[in-house]
Scaffold this active site. Sequence first.
Site, short mmCIF file in Angstrom:
data_model
loop_
_atom_site.label_atom_id
_atom_site.label_comp_id
_atom_site.label_asym_id
_atom_site.label_seq_id
_atom_site.Cartn_x
_atom_site.Cartn_y
_atom_site.Cartn_z
CB CYS A 1 -14.02 1.65 0.20
SG CYS A 1 -13.63 3.11 -0.19
NE ARG B 1 -3.86 0.63 2.09
CZ ARG B 1 -5.22 0.96 2.36
NH1 ARG B 1 -5.25 1.57 3.77
NH2 ARG B 1 -5.76 0.18 2.23
CG ASP C 1 -13.56 6.26 -1.32
OD1 ASP C 1 -13.34 6.36 0.37
OD2 ASP C 1 -12.85 6.45 -1.86
CG HIS D 1 -7.85 -0.30 -2.48
ND1 HIS D 1 -7.96 -1.21 -2.31
CD2 HIS D 1 -8.36 0.36 -1.52
CE1 HIS D 1 -7.84 -1.50 -1.12
NE2 HIS D 1 -9.03 -0.31 -0.56
NE ARG E 1 -10.43 -5.62 0.56
CZ ARG E 1 -9.77 -4.13 0.99
NH1 ARG E 1 -10.19 -3.14 1.53
NH2 ARG E 1 -8.50 -4.48 0.98
CD GLN F 1 -12.54 -1.59 -0.70
OE1 GLN F 1 -12.64 -1.84 0.06
NE2 GLN F 1 -14.04 -2.14 -0.42
N1 CP Z 1 -11.20 -0.43 3.10
C1 CP Z 1 -9.64 0.00 3.06
O1 CP Z 1 -9.72 -0.29 2.65
O2 CP Z 1 -9.81 -0.27 4.25
P1 CP Z 1 -8.52 -0.04 5.16
O3 CP Z 1 -7.78 1.84 4.41
O4 CP Z 1 -8.78 0.66 7.07
O5 CP Z 1 -7.46 -0.39 4.71
N1 NVA Z 2 -10.00 6.84 -1.54
C1 NVA Z 2 -9.56 6.34 -0.35
C2 NVA Z 2 -9.47 4.80 0.70
C3 NVA Z 2 -9.28 4.52 1.33
C4 NVA Z 2 -9.75 3.10 1.87
C5 NVA Z 2 -7.80 6.56 0.22
O1 NVA Z 2 -6.90 6.28 -0.83
O2 NVA Z 2 -7.74 6.95 1.12
#
Ligand code: CP
Ligand code: NVA
Length: 306
Positions: free
Chosen positions: A263, A101, A223, A128, A291, A131
């Site tokens: 998400c 990530r 989101d 993502h 997930r 997700q």
């Molecule tokens: N939806 C998601 O990826 O959550 P986190 O940022 O908590 O991993």
């Molecule tokens: N769009 C958000 C998703 C978090 C799971 C981010 O990138 O912070």
Amino acid sequence: MKKDFFEVTDFTTEEILGIFDLAKKMKEKPSDYYEALRYKTLALIFEKPSLRTRTTFDVGIQQLGGFSIYLSPAEINLGKRESVFDVAKNLERMVDGIMVRTFGHDIVENMARYARIPVINGLTDFAHPCQAMADYFTILEVKGTIKGLKIVYVGDGNNVAHSLMSAAGRLGAHIVVATPPGFEPNLKAYFNATEAGKATGAKIEVTNDPVEAVRDADVVYTDVWASMGQEAEAEKRKKIFAPYQVNAKLFAYAKPDAIFMHCLPAHRGEEVTDDVIDSPNSVVFQEAENRLHVQKAIMYELMKNK
Ligand code: CP
Ligand code: NVA
């Protein structure tokens, strides 16, 4: 199947449906898979915070008989303390897979180019995909089908929107992304999804009108308005995005049996109100749980022969 997973379109339609099938079996009877990835090790590289991604990958690999090692932002400092190349060349000798990530999508792609082991995108600024895989698996569970459904994403044209579009392309859904002017999805993501949709009959639409978008929707998704890394813009965005809040009034334009998805993490009172996210139409926690099941299936497919 490709070695790595950067975006949903890396899988073919058949591969996605195969993963959904396996995830369903893993969800129904986890004990059948307790040895599936026995002694395999997954490195979890996080350059941004997480609840769901960290927990589900960590628990998931253990439920398959493997182990994980969590590497926090303070530990690696990708590209600063050490180059992406050197990190990849070290880890490929120590573990069987890497989940990353991070910010730049190119970091995940480079990691995968340099490492002989599978690399899974656990969120970049661009996509993502884990997700979106869990999201469409959830839609299939609840609605019994995906093809032809009207899936409406309201809010920022961000990483989550991009992956939802990619998945719609591969799975033949009708996705409408409604954003404020200037916050539309990236053109590359739009073309990628449209290209994928040619074989499946998917329809990929982008608009600035949230009401017309949500009309007769089967799924309404939103989101956060400011993603991780955009915190400095949060206040400015609150004003711009206010007409795109998913509240009871907007949700009422959807079909009576429409589901609400997010998400998570959610900023209640901003992109979504409590009366929507806590309503019987909301499937956000089922979505979060999925997930785990879907990523177990993805890890299994990518890591079983490593
Ligand atoms: N939806 C998601 O990826 O959550 P986190 O940022 O908590 O991993
Ligand atoms: N769009 C958000 C998703 C978090 C799971 C981010 O990138 O912070």
